[in-house]
Design an enzyme around this catalytic site. Structure first.
Site, mmCIF file in Angstrom:
data_model
loop_
_atom_site.group_PDB
_atom_site.id
_atom_site.type_symbol
_atom_site.label_atom_id
_atom_site.label_comp_id
_atom_site.label_asym_id
_atom_site.label_seq_id
_atom_site.Cartn_x
_atom_site.Cartn_y
_atom_site.Cartn_z
ATOM 1 N N CYS A 48 -5.869 -0.100 7.337
ATOM 2 C CA CYS A 48 -5.691 0.626 5.613
ATOM 3 C C CYS A 48 -6.880 1.344 5.571
ATOM 4 O O CYS A 48 -7.838 1.127 5.603
ATOM 5 C CB CYS A 48 -5.914 -0.650 4.758
ATOM 6 S SG CYS A 48 -5.398 0.091 3.270
ATOM 7 N N ASP A 73 0.518 3.757 1.717
ATOM 8 C CA ASP A 73 0.548 4.309 2.917
ATOM 9 C C ASP A 73 1.731 4.640 3.355
ATOM 10 O O ASP A 73 2.720 3.677 3.561
ATOM 11 C CB ASP A 73 -0.378 3.100 4.052
ATOM 12 C CG ASP A 73 -0.646 3.832 5.328
ATOM 13 O OD1 ASP A 73 0.233 4.433 5.917
ATOM 14 O OD2 ASP A 73 -1.770 3.949 5.916
ATOM 15 N N CYS A 129 0.926 -1.097 -0.106
ATOM 16 C CA CYS A 129 0.058 -0.107 -0.036
ATOM 17 C C CYS A 129 0.848 1.296 -0.003
ATOM 18 O O CYS A 129 1.928 1.236 0.455
ATOM 19 C CB CYS A 129 -1.023 -0.053 1.315
ATOM 20 S SG CYS A 129 -2.153 1.677 1.463
ATOM 21 N N HIS A 179 -2.103 -4.181 4.625
ATOM 22 C CA HIS A 179 -1.684 -3.981 6.214
ATOM 23 C C HIS A 179 -3.115 -3.716 7.059
ATOM 24 O O HIS A 179 -3.902 -3.143 6.149
ATOM 25 C CB HIS A 179 -0.848 -2.740 6.290
ATOM 26 C CG HIS A 179 -1.371 -1.637 5.736
ATOM 27 N ND1 HIS A 179 -1.970 -0.364 6.477
ATOM 28 C CD2 HIS A 179 -1.661 -0.784 4.502
ATOM 29 C CE1 HIS A 179 -2.378 0.633 5.777
ATOM 30 N NE2 HIS A 179 -2.368 0.131 4.701
ATOM 31 N N ARG A 212 3.139 4.730 6.636
ATOM 32 C CA ARG A 212 3.417 4.144 7.499
ATOM 33 C C ARG A 212 4.091 2.616 7.453
ATOM 34 O O ARG A 212 4.330 1.891 8.158
ATOM 35 C CB ARG A 212 2.306 3.828 8.554
ATOM 36 C CG ARG A 212 1.733 5.373 9.024
ATOM 37 C CD ARG A 212 0.414 5.203 9.680
ATOM 38 N NE ARG A 212 -0.587 4.895 8.854
ATOM 39 C CZ ARG A 212 -1.919 4.641 8.834
ATOM 40 N NH1 ARG A 212 -2.142 4.863 10.583
ATOM 41 N NH2 ARG A 212 -2.640 4.287 8.064
#
Ligand code: CO
Length: 221
Positions: free
Chosen positions: A107, A50, A48, A104, A52
């Site tokens: 999400c 993302d 992803c 993850h 993080r």
């Protein structure tokens, strides 16, 4: 026009970069010279976007060791030229041995789909996650706790996207010419930093569906 480097938020990146180069020169002085010759990563990470979930940090690998493709909610539609081209480059040219589809927990893309919210253009992209949700509605509806339901959809999405990778002509052709490449599904936890294997590791065309059923069974157990 103002010098862009007068903006501290932008300037920070260059300061950080200099500091990083200096630290690499102390710890692995030959790194840049080595990497300039070629890249020979064994791993291809599909994750992803993302912020993080940074691929290299999570699996503690140096530059040159993991080839990466990231998009919103780690989706691999068989019609996505971007994902397919990256996969083809990884498999045919770099000859990676492991392709990891890494979902993850927590999400935002998955959450948006579960809550039935609209975010804009990305709703069209997230339609691929909605398809995963719809095709596993029974399993998801059986979970009363919304957190569990969210976690399960993250896992199911990683599994479905890993199966999509297996179905591509890129991976099918690699297997039929005897190339060793294994496709895995994993999920990463933002809360503990741990990567979890989802028991879907496929290295032959004949295992794509049987392994999927086994992995699904383990999730539901
Ligand atoms: Co995400």
């Amino acid at each position: 026009m103002m010098n862009a480097l007068d903006d501290p938020a932008y300037r920070l990146l260059f300061d950080n970069n200099r500091a990083w180069v200096e630290s690499v020169q102390r710890t692995d002085p030959a790194l840049f010279e080595r990497l300039a010759q070629q890249q020979t990563p064994k791993y291809f990470w599909i994750g992803c976007s993302d912020s993080r979930v940074p691929a290299n940090e999570v699996i503690n690998l140096a530059p040159g060791e993991v080839f990466v493709h990231r998009n919103v909610a780690n989706v691999v539609p068989q019609s996505d030229l971007n994902a397919l081209s990256t996969l083809q480059f990884a498999v045919d040219i770099l000859k990676v041995e492991h392709v990891l589809v890494v979902g993850h927990y927590d999400c935002s893309g998955v959450k948006t789909v579960l809550e039935g919210r609209r975010v804009g253009l990305a709703d069209n992209w997230l339609g691929h996650v909605r398809e995963v949700m719809d095709s596993h509605a029974n399993q998801l509806d059986a979970l009363a706790d919304p957190v569990q339901r969210h976690d399960r959809l993250c896992e199911l999405n990683a599994l479905e996207q890993a199966r999509n990778v297996c179905r591509t002509t890129v991976v099918q052709d690699a297997w039929s010419r005897g190339q060793h490449v294994t496709v895995h599904a994993c999920v990463y936890g933002l809360k503990d930093g741990l990567l979890r294997d989802l028991s879907y590791s496929v290295s032959r065309a004949g295992e794509v569906y049987s392994q999927f059923d086994i992995a699904l069974g383990r999730l539901a157990a």
